[in-house]
Design a protein around this motif. Structure first.
Motif, mmCIF file in Angstrom:
data_model
loop_
_atom_site.group_PDB
_atom_site.id
_atom_site.type_symbol
_atom_site.label_atom_id
_atom_site.label_comp_id
_atom_site.label_asym_id
_atom_site.label_seq_id
_atom_site.Cartn_x
_atom_site.Cartn_y
_atom_site.Cartn_z
ATOM 1 N N SER A 215 0.709 -1.085 -0.119
ATOM 2 C CA SER A 215 -0.027 -0.016 -0.257
ATOM 3 C C SER A 215 0.946 1.099 0.028
ATOM 4 C CB SER A 215 -0.724 -0.105 1.118
ATOM 5 O OG SER A 215 -1.702 1.282 1.282
ATOM 6 N N VAL A 216 0.416 2.493 -0.554
ATOM 7 C CA VAL A 216 1.153 3.627 -0.507
ATOM 8 C C VAL A 216 0.509 4.684 0.145
ATOM 9 C CG1 VAL A 216 1.929 3.165 -2.986
ATOM 10 C CG2 VAL A 216 -0.051 4.410 -2.689
ATOM 11 N N SER A 217 -0.444 4.238 1.031
ATOM 12 C CA SER A 217 -1.262 5.065 1.887
ATOM 13 C C SER A 217 -0.706 4.833 3.083
ATOM 14 C CB SER A 217 -2.924 4.728 1.874
ATOM 15 O OG SER A 217 -3.671 5.811 2.299
ATOM 16 N N ASP A 218 -1.642 5.376 4.055
ATOM 17 C CA ASP A 218 -1.125 5.924 5.647
ATOM 18 C C ASP A 218 -0.635 4.710 6.194
ATOM 19 O OD1 ASP A 218 -1.436 7.762 7.753
ATOM 20 O OD2 ASP A 218 -2.384 6.205 8.940
ATOM 21 N N HIS A 219 -1.127 3.348 6.082
ATOM 22 C CA HIS A 219 -0.597 2.318 6.878
ATOM 23 C C HIS A 219 0.605 1.616 6.278
ATOM 24 C CE1 HIS A 219 -3.332 2.119 10.309
ATOM 25 N NE2 HIS A 219 -4.465 2.075 9.263
ATOM 26 N N LEU A 249 -8.663 3.360 -2.101
ATOM 27 C CA LEU A 249 -8.771 2.490 -3.233
ATOM 28 C C LEU A 249 -7.450 2.292 -3.935
ATOM 29 C CD1 LEU A 249 -12.382 3.646 -4.479
ATOM 30 C CD2 LEU A 249 -11.878 1.853 -2.801
ATOM 31 N N GLU A 250 -6.886 0.924 -4.047
ATOM 32 C CA GLU A 250 -5.726 0.752 -4.722
ATOM 33 C C GLU A 250 -5.630 -0.151 -5.532
ATOM 34 O OE1 GLU A 250 -1.786 1.801 -2.073
ATOM 35 O OE2 GLU A 250 -3.550 0.957 -0.697
ATOM 36 N N HIS A 251 -4.726 -0.097 -6.580
ATOM 37 C CA HIS A 251 -4.349 -1.682 -7.376
ATOM 38 C C HIS A 251 -2.905 -1.335 -7.580
ATOM 39 C CE1 HIS A 251 -3.965 -3.851 -11.531
ATOM 40 N NE2 HIS A 251 -3.314 -4.628 -10.369
ATOM 41 N N ILE A 252 -2.009 -2.339 -6.961
ATOM 42 C CA ILE A 252 -0.625 -2.615 -6.970
ATOM 43 C C ILE A 252 -0.402 -3.898 -7.614
ATOM 44 C CG2 ILE A 252 1.594 -2.580 -5.840
ATOM 45 C CD1 ILE A 252 0.316 -0.567 -3.753
ATOM 46 N N PRO A 258 2.742 -13.037 -10.312
ATOM 47 C CA PRO A 258 1.588 -12.715 -10.975
ATOM 48 C C PRO A 258 0.508 -11.897 -9.964
ATOM 49 C CG PRO A 258 1.962 -14.840 -11.514
ATOM 50 C CD PRO A 258 2.957 -14.404 -10.498
ATOM 51 N N ILE A 259 0.702 -11.949 -8.791
ATOM 52 C CA ILE A 259 -0.125 -11.388 -7.790
ATOM 53 C C ILE A 259 -0.480 -10.045 -7.943
ATOM 54 C CG2 ILE A 259 -0.627 -11.069 -5.378
ATOM 55 C CD1 ILE A 259 1.344 -13.284 -4.705
ATOM 56 N N GLN A 260 -1.885 -9.703 -7.755
ATOM 57 C CA GLN A 260 -2.033 -8.339 -7.681
ATOM 58 C C GLN A 260 -2.738 -7.920 -6.509
ATOM 59 O OE1 GLN A 260 -1.899 -6.578 -10.669
ATOM 60 N NE2 GLN A 260 -0.942 -8.610 -11.727
ATOM 61 N N TYR A 261 -2.250 -6.470 -5.852
ATOM 62 C CA TYR A 261 -2.606 -6.503 -4.449
ATOM 63 C C TYR A 261 -3.959 -5.291 -4.942
ATOM 64 C CZ TYR A 261 1.820 -8.404 -3.531
ATOM 65 O OH TYR A 261 2.609 -9.267 -3.512
ATOM 66 N N PHE A 285 -4.607 4.618 -7.625
ATOM 67 C CA PHE A 285 -4.638 5.099 -6.191
ATOM 68 C C PHE A 285 -5.775 6.178 -6.014
ATOM 69 C CE2 PHE A 285 -2.869 7.848 -2.834
ATOM 70 C CZ PHE A 285 -3.300 7.002 -1.733
ATOM 71 N N HIS A 286 -6.560 5.947 -5.252
ATOM 72 C CA HIS A 286 -7.492 6.900 -5.007
ATOM 73 C C HIS A 286 -7.668 7.186 -3.413
ATOM 74 C CE1 HIS A 286 -11.184 9.673 -4.994
ATOM 75 N NE2 HIS A 286 -11.891 8.517 -4.349
#
Length: 326
Positions: A215-219, A249-252, A258-261, A285-286
């Protein structure tokens, strides 16, 4: 002979202890549509009695749910703020769930995991069948499998994996009943999950947990999940890891598998202005409220993120054989 007998008895006790601590994950069935497709909505971090735009998100979930003819809803945890439920008679269950998600399309089964805020209350209340008697849509367990023919969902209780909740809870109390001690719970969970993933023959394997893997957000990233859980996912060809925890909301995309987060934690209160890059590839990222839809066939998956107004923000598709984004 006496020494041999003692060793045999000790081994028997050890095997009994292992079997007692480790049980096969409970399984549920939800058949795909007659055409072999499946449609679901995913929302997390929502339970605030309608506040912080929870009701607005719920309204849009109902509208999109009707358009997609969804089969069920997945909750990624932190179901009741700030500190879970006080018991099975806590009115917050109805005030944050039953009275909010009233749209006809959302009167389907909800499959939920626990979040860290849920652990600050009476965890056993959220797991209790009493709540299912109040609202039959509710199904929340620690770890379980949902087989939907073309996909197996593996729901994982990630809160016990995070060490700081045990060692540095600050002013919070965490309900570790039926979990403690941590050093026993985690190995058994990982072993059971690994075995279940290996047994799965579904075209798609999706793991659902509360905490962020990437994640690129707070946590941000959760180190314990990267160290303990991610290797199991990689070893068993998991396609998607779906979580909440960060209120966005995120997609990494993983750069080495092949895993999508996918983060869907925008069910109510959101965070703004936090961005911390990580080493994997950020696709979307939103930092606002919203939810996610997932449409599956045996050959393809389509993911859409929606904002609080139900507007489509981002769409991504992948085919089972190619794992190629469109």
């Amino acid at each position: 002979m006496a020494g041999f007998a003692r060793e045999t008895m000790a081994l028997a006790i050890l095997l009994f202890a292992i079997l007692a601590c480790s049980a096969e994950l409970q399984r549920f069935e939800s058949p795909a549509k007659p055409d072999g497709s499946l449609s679901i909505l995913v929302v997390g971090d929502w339970g605030r009695k309608g506040q912080f735009n929870q009701s607005q998100v719920a309204t849009q979930m109902g509208r999109i749910g009707e358009e997609l003819d969804i089969d069920f809803v997945v909750s990624t945890g932190d179901n009741f703020y700030e500190d879970g439920l006080t018991g099975v008679d806590d009115k917050a269950f109805e005030e944050s769930f039953t009275d909010i998600y009233t749209s006809k399309s959302l009167q389907k089964q909800w499959y939920s995991v626990l979040g860290n805020h849920d652990y600050r209350g009476d965890v056993l209340a959220q797991l209790s069948p009493v709540l299912r008697n109040i609202d039959s849509r509710w199904l929340c367990l620690r770890n379980f499998i949902l087989n939907a023919e073309i996909v197996d969902f593996f729901f994982v209780d990630t809160t016990p994996l995070v060490e700081s909740y045990w060692t540095n809870p600050e002013d919070h109390h965490y309900d570790w009943r039926e979990v403690a001690p941590r050093e026993n719970y985690i190995p058994n969970l990982l072993k059971d999950l690994d075995a279940a993933l290996k047994e799965s023959t579904a075209p798609w394997k999706i793991v659902v947990g509360h905490h962020t893997m990437r994640s690129v957000s707070d946590h941000g990233d959760t180190p314990e999940l990267l160290a303990l859980l991610l290797p199991v996912l990689k070893d068993n060809g998991v396609d998607l890891y779906v979580n909440g925890h960060d209120h966005c909301l995120e997609h990494i995309s993983s750069k080495d598998s092949p895993i999508q987060y996918l983060t869907s934690g925008g069910g109510s209160k959101a965070w703004r202005g936090v961005f911390t890059p990580n080493s994997d590839k950020l696709q979307f990222f939103h930092d606002g409220q919203g939810f996610m839809s997932l449409q599956l066939t045996a050959a393809a998956a389509n993911i859409v993120f929606y904002d609080v107004f139900g507007q489509e923000l981002y769409q991504w598709s992948v085919t089972k054989n190619l794992h190629a984004a469109e």
